[in-house]
Design a protein around this motif. Structure first.
Motif, PDB file in Angstrom:
ATOM      1  N   PHE A   1       0.831  -1.199   0.000  1.00 15.88           N
ATOM      2  CA  PHE A   1       0.000   0.000   0.000  1.00 15.88           C
ATOM      3  C   PHE A   1       0.871   1.256   0.000  1.00 15.88           C
ATOM      4  O   PHE A   1       0.663   2.181  -0.780  1.00 15.88           O
ATOM      5  CB  PHE A   1      -0.928  -0.030   1.225  1.00 15.88           C
ATOM      6  CG  PHE A   1      -1.814   1.168   1.333  1.00 15.88           C
ATOM      7  CD1 PHE A   1      -2.949   1.272   0.546  1.00 15.88           C
ATOM      8  CD2 PHE A   1      -1.516   2.196   2.217  1.00 15.88           C
ATOM      9  CE1 PHE A   1      -3.762   2.380   0.627  1.00 15.88           C
ATOM     10  CE2 PHE A   1      -2.334   3.301   2.303  1.00 15.88           C
ATOM     11  CZ  PHE A   1      -3.458   3.396   1.505  1.00 15.88           C
TER      12      PHE A   1
ATOM     13  N   VAL B   1       0.944   4.362  -2.873  1.00 16.54           N
ATOM     14  CA  VAL B   1       0.474   5.711  -2.535  1.00 16.54           C
ATOM     15  C   VAL B   1       1.086   6.767  -3.468  1.00 16.54           C
ATOM     16  O   VAL B   1       0.368   7.572  -4.056  1.00 16.54           O
ATOM     17  CB  VAL B   1       0.740   6.055  -1.056  1.00 16.54           C
ATOM     18  CG1 VAL B   1       0.598   7.540  -0.811  1.00 16.54           C
ATOM     19  CG2 VAL B   1      -0.226   5.297  -0.158  1.00 16.54           C
TER      20      VAL B   1
ATOM     21  N   TRP C   1      -0.497   7.163  -6.768  1.00 18.24           N
ATOM     22  CA  TRP C   1      -1.787   7.852  -6.783  1.00 18.24           C
ATOM     23  C   TRP C   1      -1.658   9.349  -6.535  1.00 18.24           C
ATOM     24  O   TRP C   1      -2.635  10.059  -6.522  1.00 18.24           O
ATOM     25  CB  TRP C   1      -2.736   7.243  -5.733  1.00 18.24           C
ATOM     26  CG  TRP C   1      -3.343   5.974  -6.188  1.00 18.24           C
ATOM     27  CD1 TRP C   1      -2.689   4.822  -6.506  1.00 18.24           C
ATOM     28  CD2 TRP C   1      -4.723   5.699  -6.414  1.00 18.24           C
ATOM     29  NE1 TRP C   1      -3.574   3.868  -6.899  1.00 18.24           N
ATOM     30  CE2 TRP C   1      -4.834   4.373  -6.848  1.00 18.24           C
ATOM     31  CE3 TRP C   1      -5.895   6.449  -6.270  1.00 18.24           C
ATOM     32  CZ2 TRP C   1      -6.062   3.780  -7.151  1.00 18.24           C
ATOM     33  CZ3 TRP C   1      -7.106   5.856  -6.566  1.00 18.24           C
ATOM     34  CH2 TRP C   1      -7.186   4.537  -7.003  1.00 18.24           C
ATOM     35  N   THR C   2      -0.452   9.805  -6.269  1.00 15.22           N
ATOM     36  CA  THR C   2      -0.302  11.247  -6.092  1.00 15.22           C
ATOM     37  C   THR C   2       0.247  11.849  -7.367  1.00 15.22           C
ATOM     38  O   THR C   2       1.038  11.240  -8.072  1.00 15.22           O
ATOM     39  CB  THR C   2       0.666  11.589  -4.952  1.00 15.22           C
ATOM     40  OG1 THR C   2       1.700  10.626  -4.962  1.00 15.22           O
ATOM     41  CG2 THR C   2      -0.010  11.611  -3.632  1.00 15.22           C
ATOM     42  N   ASN C   3      -0.174  13.045  -7.625  1.00 11.98           N
ATOM     43  CA  ASN C   3       0.166  13.753  -8.849  1.00 11.98           C
ATOM     44  C   ASN C   3       1.666  13.691  -9.162  1.00 11.98           C
ATOM     45  O   ASN C   3       2.493  14.133  -8.382  1.00 11.98           O
ATOM     46  CB  ASN C   3      -0.279  15.200  -8.676  1.00 11.98           C
ATOM     47  CG  ASN C   3      -0.365  15.892  -9.985  1.00 11.98           C
ATOM     48  OD1 ASN C   3       0.619  16.000 -10.693  1.00 11.98           O
ATOM     49  ND2 ASN C   3      -1.560  16.328 -10.330  1.00 11.98           N
TER      50      ASN C   3
ATOM     51  N   VAL D   1       3.499  17.039  -9.223  1.00 12.31           N
ATOM     52  CA  VAL D   1       3.782  17.564  -7.889  1.00 12.31           C
ATOM     53  C   VAL D   1       5.013  16.865  -7.310  1.00 12.31           C
ATOM     54  O   VAL D   1       5.865  17.496  -6.673  1.00 12.31           O
ATOM     55  CB  VAL D   1       2.551  17.381  -6.975  1.00 12.31           C
ATOM     56  CG1 VAL D   1       2.916  17.653  -5.531  1.00 12.31           C
ATOM     57  CG2 VAL D   1       1.424  18.292  -7.424  1.00 12.31           C
TER      58      VAL D   1
ATOM     59  N   LEU E   1      -3.846  17.906  -2.992  1.00 14.47           N
ATOM     60  CA  LEU E   1      -4.044  16.796  -3.925  1.00 14.47           C
ATOM     61  C   LEU E   1      -3.658  15.473  -3.285  1.00 14.47           C
ATOM     62  O   LEU E   1      -4.315  14.448  -3.483  1.00 14.47           O
ATOM     63  CB  LEU E   1      -3.205  17.018  -5.189  1.00 14.47           C
ATOM     64  CG  LEU E   1      -3.777  18.005  -6.191  1.00 14.47           C
ATOM     65  CD1 LEU E   1      -2.766  18.276  -7.302  1.00 14.47           C
ATOM     66  CD2 LEU E   1      -5.071  17.472  -6.795  1.00 14.47           C
ATOM     67  N   LEU E   2      -2.567  15.505  -2.494  1.00 14.73           N
ATOM     68  CA  LEU E   2      -2.101  14.288  -1.820  1.00 14.73           C
ATOM     69  C   LEU E   2      -3.167  13.756  -0.878  1.00 14.73           C
ATOM     70  O   LEU E   2      -3.520  12.575  -0.909  1.00 14.73           O
ATOM     71  CB  LEU E   2      -0.819  14.608  -1.054  1.00 14.73           C
ATOM     72  CG  LEU E   2      -0.197  13.463  -0.269  1.00 14.73           C
ATOM     73  CD1 LEU E   2       0.393  12.456  -1.221  1.00 14.73           C
ATOM     74  CD2 LEU E   2       0.880  13.977   0.667  1.00 14.73           C
TER      75      LEU E   2
ATOM     76  N   SER F   1      -6.110  12.348  -2.984  1.00 15.86           N
ATOM     77  CA  SER F   1      -5.869  11.041  -3.609  1.00 15.86           C
ATOM     78  C   SER F   1      -5.775   9.944  -2.565  1.00 15.86           C
ATOM     79  O   SER F   1      -6.230   8.825  -2.790  1.00 15.86           O
ATOM     80  CB  SER F   1      -4.571  11.028  -4.410  1.00 15.86           C
ATOM     81  OG  SER F   1      -4.345  12.216  -5.049  1.00 15.86           O
ATOM     82  N   LEU F   2      -5.158  10.281  -1.432  1.00 17.70           N
ATOM     83  CA  LEU F   2      -5.010   9.288  -0.376  1.00 17.70           C
ATOM     84  C   LEU F   2      -6.383   8.832   0.112  1.00 17.70           C
ATOM     85  O   LEU F   2      -6.618   7.640   0.320  1.00 17.70           O
ATOM     86  CB  LEU F   2      -4.221   9.920   0.779  1.00 17.70           C
ATOM     87  CG  LEU F   2      -3.422   8.952   1.622  1.00 17.70           C
ATOM     88  CD1 LEU F   2      -2.438   8.194   0.774  1.00 17.70           C
ATOM     89  CD2 LEU F   2      -2.710   9.695   2.735  1.00 17.70           C
TER      90      LEU F   2
END
Lengths: 286, 256
Positions: free
Chosen positions: A106, A110, A113-115, A118, B236-237, B240-241
């Protein structure tokens, strides 16, 4: 088949929708790009006749060959680094207690799934001339002058490794999960040392994961133009930057399309190599 | 065998993966104007973010686009997975091939081909072109998620329902949809996140009439370090989390 007749309206509607979508937005666009790459540039309408192979010839121009080779080089170094970091990582991960593995996997996805833009920016923060690495080293007295980290080849490679590492680890983790501990133990029981066991048992058995990981890292690494844009400056371009510049800035569509076709061919070649190697491994296993 | 060595190594790599993100988040609360020297706690960059009209507009645009793209791609993706699982038809390998191509080809190749298509059919670049493009690159991920759920599902259950007189649509709606529901939700969340994060395809197919967040971030990070980006990145973090935890929770609950 009596039921078949009743099924038709719904089934036909579904198939029609799916086919139309994929033909219109996958097949046709790709055919268009190949067609574009064979046309001549036009300042007003983008494209014009006659058909020509000139765009492909221009790709052989030393200037572009150099960009392609440099991009290939950076993608290759990125892939090798991801493999060197990822292989032992996946191995270690597969050996962890099952309860912890779910959490660790997991934690690995992570960032995915974050930009990604960024995250590229976060790397820039660390590497900048007045960024954390430099100011840290300076306050520790290790260096007097800030190191030139940003806008270098190294910065692009660091960025690519950072973004793509999970794509190397996940397929590797999958093969280490399947690796039968008995085979490793058998090898030891038969008297093989650690290194022979690694080379003759573990490496061949995890090879499909290595190849999958290499593909998943190497292919995107050539196209991620924003990483080169944010971290690399003007001299460290990726193939993706060339394509983007031709389409959006220079407005030379045929040439950009030719570069894109080249990238697709490189991808197809690698995928075929992947299938070939899997088939060979399959035969050996059988 | 020593056990601490692999564990130390794992910890080290995780540390390297998370340091940049951690720094990003910590410095989003920095009061100093510079992005690299700590000047005390403050929420000023969040304030600046929400006072920026164009930025707020781009956020809304991105949210709407992601909502629409996730919904449409879940619908079409689920129907595709259904067709691949249940129906026999000509050209099935070609359909699977096209999905595979979308998933494996570098994003930039997809972006270029879609731009060529939109300009040749004369479609104005904006919401519609973005939606078509985003749905297309989300599609294979939804198909995979739903197909995984359908694998092992016995089609004879559907035939039984058919034999009892239900129409195909009714069978799909009352028997199949409940089975694939968790996959639909997971696929939707995945599509939502993919759409929200996309830079490459959006750079090519968006127009001035519909500015979205990743492109705004892109123009900001190209020129230098901007503390607002830290604040935006942190938001955003967290977002998304939340989505990721939600989808994991849904999948785990349904597998029990």
């Amino acid at each position: 088949m009596f039921g078949q007749a009743f099924r038709q309206p719904f089934k036909n509607a579904v198939l029609l929708l799916v086919w139309v979508w994929l033909l219109a937005l996958v097949l046709v666009p790709n055919v268009l790009v190949v067609g574009t790459s064979l046309l001549t540039r036009d300042p007003v309408d983008f494209l014009t006749l006659p058909f020509t192979l000139e765009n492909y010839q221009r790709l052989m121009d030393p200037l572009y060959v150099q960009v392609f080779l440099h991009s290939l080089y950076m993608a290759a170094v990125t892939t090798v680094l991801c493999l060197l970091i990822g292989y032992p990582f996946a191995w270690a991960l597969a050996g962890v207690d099952k309860r912890w593995q779910t959490l660790l996997i997991f934690l690995l996805i992570v960032p995915f799934w974050t930009n990604s833009l960024v995250r590229t920016y976060a790397i820039k923060m660390l590497l900048a001339g007045n960024g954390l690495i430099n100011s840290g080293l300076q306050s520790l007295g290790v260096i007097d002058q800030p190191l030139e980290l940003l806008y270098t080849e190294t910065a692009v490679i660091i960025g690519l490794v950072y973004l793509l590492l999970p794509f190397m680890i996940l397929p590797l983790y999958a093969v280490f999960e399947d690796l039968k501990k008995e085979l490793v133990m058998a090898s030891h029981d038969l008297g093989a040392g650690r290194l022979p066991t690694f080379l003759h048992v573990i490496v061949p058995l995890t090879l499909p994961g290595v190849i999958a990981g290499v593909l998943l890292v190497f292919l995107p690494a050539m196209g991620m133009f924003y990483v080169a844009d944010v971290l690399g400056g003007a001299r460290n371009l990726l193939v993706g930057n060339v394509i983007k510049n031709q389409f959006l800035d220079a407005r030379d569509w045929p040439f950009g399309a030719a570069a894109s076709v080249l990238l697709t061919l490189a991808m197809a070649f690698l995928l075929l190599a992947h299938r070939f190697s899997r088939r060979r491994l399959g035969e050996e296993g059988a | 065998m020593t056990r601490w060595l692999p564990r130390t190594y794992l910890a080290l790599v995780y540390l390297l993966l998370y340091i940049p993100i951690l720094v990003l988040v910590v410095f989003s609360f920095n009061d100093a104007r510079t992005a690299y020297r700590w000047g005390g706690f403050s929420l000023r960059w969040y304030e600046a973010l929400f006072n920026n009209q164009a930025m707020v507009q781009a956020m809304w645009n991105s949210l709407w686009l992601a909502l629409a793209a996730a919904t449409v791609s879940t619908l079409i993706g689920a129907l595709t997975a259904l067709a691949l699982h249940r129906y026999r038809f000509r050209g099935k390998p070609m359909l699977q091939g096209m999905l595979f191509v979308v998933m494996m080809s570098p994003e930039i190749v997809l972006a270029v081909s879609l731009l060529a298509l939109f300009l040749m059919v004369g479609l104005q670049l904006g919401f519609v072109s973005l939606l078509l493009a985003h749905v297309t690159f989300c599609l294979p991920f939804v198909v995979i998620t739903v197909s995984a759920r359908l694998r092992g599902f016995d089609n004879r259950l559907l035939e039984a329902a058919r034999d009892l007189g239900a129409s195909e649509f009714t069978v799909v709606r009352t028997v199949l949809v409940p089975v694939i529901m968790p996959a639909l939700l997971a696929g939707w969340l995945l599509g939502f996140t993919l759409s929200l994060d996309d830079v490459v395809v959006s750079t090519f197919v968006s127009g001035p009439s519909y500015e979205i967040l990743p492109l705004r971030i892109y123009s900001m990070v190209r020129v230098g370090l901007r503390p607002e980006v830290n604040a935006l990145g942190t938001l955003l973090l967290v977002f998304s989390l939340t989505m990721l935890l939600l989808s994991q929770w849904i999948l785990m609950r349904s597998n029990r």
